[in-house]
Design an enzyme around this catalytic site. Sequence first.
Site, mmCIF file in Angstrom:
data_model
loop_
_atom_site.group_PDB
_atom_site.id
_atom_site.type_symbol
_atom_site.label_atom_id
_atom_site.label_comp_id
_atom_site.label_asym_id
_atom_site.label_seq_id
_atom_site.Cartn_x
_atom_site.Cartn_y
_atom_site.Cartn_z
ATOM 1 N N HIS A 1 76.602 -89.863 117.973
ATOM 2 C CA HIS A 1 77.415 -90.244 116.825
ATOM 3 C C HIS A 1 78.823 -90.666 117.226
ATOM 4 C CE1 HIS A 1 78.721 -90.468 112.695
ATOM 5 N NE2 HIS A 1 77.545 -90.055 112.268
ATOM 6 N N ASP B 1 77.328 -94.904 114.957
ATOM 7 C CA ASP B 1 77.268 -94.167 113.703
ATOM 8 C C ASP B 1 75.988 -94.531 112.949
ATOM 9 O OD1 ASP B 1 77.708 -96.646 112.468
ATOM 10 O OD2 ASP B 1 79.859 -96.315 112.275
#
Length: 509
Positions: free
Chosen positions: A482, A486
């Site tokens: 992440h 994303d």
Amino acid sequence: MATSLARNMLTRAVNRTCTQQLSRSAIISSKPVDTSLFAISSSLNNTRWFASYPSHEVVGMPSLSPTMESGTVSEWIVAEGSSFAAGEVICSVETDKATVDFEAQDDGVVAKHLVEAGSGEIPCGTPIMVTVEEEGDVAAFKDFVAESSEPEAAAPPAVEAPPAAAPTPAPVAAPTPAAAPAAASPGERVIASPRAHTLAKEKGYGEISALRIVGTGPGGRIVAQDVLEYDPSTVPAVAAAAEPVAAAPAPAVASPAAPAPLAEPVVGPGYTDYSLPASALELAARLHTSKQNVPHYYLTIDLTLDSIMELRSSLNSTMKLDENDGGITVNDLMMKAAAAAMKTVPAANASWLDSFVRVYDSVDINVVVGNGSSLYAPVIRDVGRRGLKAVSDDVATATSVVDGEEGGDPTTVPGFGDVGTFTMVNLGMFGVKSCAPIIREPQACALALGAIENRIVPNDDADSEEIYKESVMVTATLSCDHRVVDGAVGAQWLSAFKNHVENPVTLLL
């Protein structure tokens, strides 16, 4: 009696006050300290509380994360004698995982630095500086020494005692360097921080397991400072010095090292212990570190393989294949589709390098082959720009090496120990429908494919009278870091991958 009771109660109150102050050693406070309490405590309990110094606080190495045990002051932002306000950064603290700013909680003045920047790892709670409220109090702490560091001053008498024994340990210390190369020999398990792995690659040293570095971290762990202080020019000298001693037996030593026979299983009451090869231990250590450091999240999608299966059959029928040549596989086509998706969404073909993100031009895919103690992930270079047959041949060669058909130790084959930019694993042969793979640092993504199966799905053919149809499908799961990829970017990559798989003609573009 009443006087004695009052004195005992006062002593307990002072001890609680001082204990709370010491427990807050990593929090800077500007509240005044009542030195009269310290004087009373000293007279009652013979405890030294620096009553001769102005109001101050000794600040210890802060614990900036739940797992932090020690850190290094990499830089002092606020100099001695300088004031600071609440929220300002006083110093930068480097841990094995990251470099974190130590912010002040209240206003104050730094009276003295008790440790130098870059002086090495310091356990949490160890005093690192003294703060006061007024700039005029700074001069009083010029020769201040933290009480926790005073016991070290008593060490010199102990050092003076063994000079007579020093000549005897001296010869023992000389062979110690010979142990360092053995500890860092290729294939051995090396435990290092993620930052150390990243620095080794940035400086062009390659895999840290191949370097002759003795870790100075907890339990021999290699930290970033060890890599920064590493001098490659000293390694040949050590090897050259070792060669004359073992010049003749060198070939004989190399040959037994290649097979590396494992120890016999140890049978106990109700269990059996099996030893593991060095490569399996190294892989386990890397996966363990990656799972701890990388913030994983997972995206899953179903893919229709009808078109790509037809393309595979068409390609294999046009090629003159040997009886031992399986031709183009579905996994080969999936690799090409993944590389094409990287061209559409290049942000996924990247790495997290602490202070920046590096995006790669070439798509180098680590393909997981083998199983158990024979699990390897050789890298297939430049999948996006090479032909499908060349990629297929590289995968087939890697598989044959693992199966033992090519002979030799897979760890000595070029490409088997390298880290690419993306990883793919196919568990379909085991009947697994889906899998959430662990990302291999410093990569940002890993893709797992499940079993290919026939499923009944709604019929999208408007001219057909059938409501449902049978399709060949597979489930794909993408693991993402992440910090780099994303949710939106991960979804875009999977969408592009699905488009290339279900419309394989786009692989020609």
